[in-house]
Design a protein around this motif. Structure first.
Motif, short mmCIF file in Angstrom:
data_model
loop_
_atom_site.label_atom_id
_atom_site.label_comp_id
_atom_site.label_asym_id
_atom_site.label_seq_id
_atom_site.Cartn_x
_atom_site.Cartn_y
_atom_site.Cartn_z
N ASP A 111 0.82 -1.22 0.00
CA ASP A 111 0.00 0.00 0.00
C ASP A 111 0.85 1.26 0.00
O ASP A 111 0.56 2.24 0.68
N GLY A 112 1.93 1.24 -0.78
CA GLY A 112 2.76 2.43 -0.91
C GLY A 112 3.89 2.54 0.09
O GLY A 112 4.77 3.39 -0.07
N GLU A 113 3.90 1.71 1.12
CA GLU A 113 4.97 1.75 2.11
C GLU A 113 6.04 0.72 1.74
O GLU A 113 5.73 -0.44 1.47
N GLU A 114 7.30 1.14 1.75
CA GLU A 114 8.40 0.25 1.43
C GLU A 114 9.08 -0.23 2.71
O GLU A 114 9.40 0.58 3.59
N VAL A 115 9.28 -1.54 2.81
CA VAL A 115 9.90 -2.14 3.99
C VAL A 115 11.06 -3.01 3.55
O VAL A 115 10.88 -3.91 2.71
N ARG A 116 12.23 -2.74 4.10
CA ARG A 116 13.38 -3.61 3.83
C ARG A 116 13.20 -4.91 4.62
O ARG A 116 13.08 -4.89 5.84
N MET A 117 13.20 -6.02 3.92
CA MET A 117 13.00 -7.31 4.55
C MET A 117 14.34 -7.89 5.01
O MET A 117 15.36 -7.72 4.35
N LYS A 118 14.32 -8.56 6.14
CA LYS A 118 15.51 -9.22 6.67
C LYS A 118 15.41 -10.72 6.39
O LYS A 118 14.36 -11.33 6.56
N TYR A 119 16.52 -11.29 5.97
CA TYR A 119 16.49 -12.69 5.56
C TYR A 119 16.81 -13.63 6.72
O TYR A 119 17.41 -13.25 7.72
N LEU A 120 16.38 -14.87 6.55
CA LEU A 120 16.72 -15.96 7.46
C LEU A 120 17.48 -17.02 6.67
O LEU A 120 17.24 -17.21 5.48
#
Length: 268
Positions: A111-120
């Motif tokens: 919805d327009g918000e960018e989130v940096r994802m952290k990996y496992l």
């Protein structure tokens, strides 16, 4: 004296004319500042600028005032060149607020918000199926019954940097995970009875589309930016976007030689 029906018609025409003129009014600096003060997502503001008829004051004093008002740099740059990309904003405005991307990261857009994802990095479990009659199977196991990152939409999209010598369809897979009673999540990544096949089982692969971004200015040398989207809304459950770093021949990145699992969950 004007008859009442005629007066009513004239008033209606005046109201329609006023609405049309307001709709055709060009976007000015104050409109942008108003959107920033309202805390609209940066990507939404940029899309609005590119979709509007602009009449911005881009003088030095005006730019200084915009910056002082808290208008982000990328928004100001868009005001200077509203149509600089020369392509539809559908796949560029989605991912615009982050100044630079990292090949070892995935960016979630919801919805327009960018989130940096952290990996496992998963652990691997191999066991016999059906008391051995079903052959053996290997599972990638993520610890914990649920991902910390919860998507607020059932139709998120993901931005990844794909090595230019790889195809996005073979570099990344969106997979659904089964939740086990021992508070782990897992997905089948290999198995067989007579022969042994590797790869996420097709029953766990979520169909996606890949779209090359028109704006590649933020990509690292040797990489291409792609937008990955599920073809249908995601069901409630646990997921991960898996990037096959171990199979990529790129110097400087992915030196661990392990695949990355960017996990998230959908609650509704």
């Amino acid at each position: 004296m004007i008859a009442r029906p005629l007066a009513a018609a004239l008033l209606a025409m005046f109201a329609i004319t006023t609405e049309v003129q307001a709709a055709e009014a060009p976007m000015i600096n104050a409109d942008v500042v108003k959107m920033v003060k309202a805390k609209l997502p940066e990507s939404t503001i940029i899309l609005a600028i590119r979709s509007a008829k602009p009449d911005f004051d881009t003088s030095a004093d005006a730019l200084i005032k915009l910056s002082a008002a808290g208008v982000p740099k990328d928004v100001i740059d868009t005001m200077l060149q509203p149509a600089a990309a020369g392509a539809p904003a559908s796949n560029t405005a989605d991912f615009h607020s982050i100044s630079r991307y990292n090949p070892e990261e995935v960016v979630l857009n919801q919805d327009g918000e960018e989130v940096r994802m952290k990996y496992l990095t998963p652990t691997m479990r191999t066991g016999a199926r059906a008391l051995g009659f079903g052959g053996v199977a290997t599972y990638a196991v993520l610890h914990g019954p649920a991902a910390k990152l919860r998507a607020r939409t059932t139709q998120p999209s993901f931005l990844i940097e794909v090595p230019e010598n790889a195809q996005p369809e073979s570099y990344a897979t969106l997979a659904s995970f089964a939740v086990r009673q021992n508070s782990t999540r897992e997905v089948l990544v290999g198995g067989g009875v007579v022969t042994y096949e590797t790869g996420i089982h097709r029953d766990r692969v979520v169909p996606t589309t890949s779209e090359k971004l028109a704006d590649q200015s933020k990509a690292h040398p040797g990489f291409v930016l792609y937008k990955i989207s599920p073809t249908e809304p995601l069901k409630k459950g646990e997921y991960a976007l898996v990037t096959y770093n171990s199979k990529v021949r790129v110097s400087g990145f992915f030196l661990t030689g392990q695949d990355s699992f960017f996990d998230f969950g959908v609650d509704s």
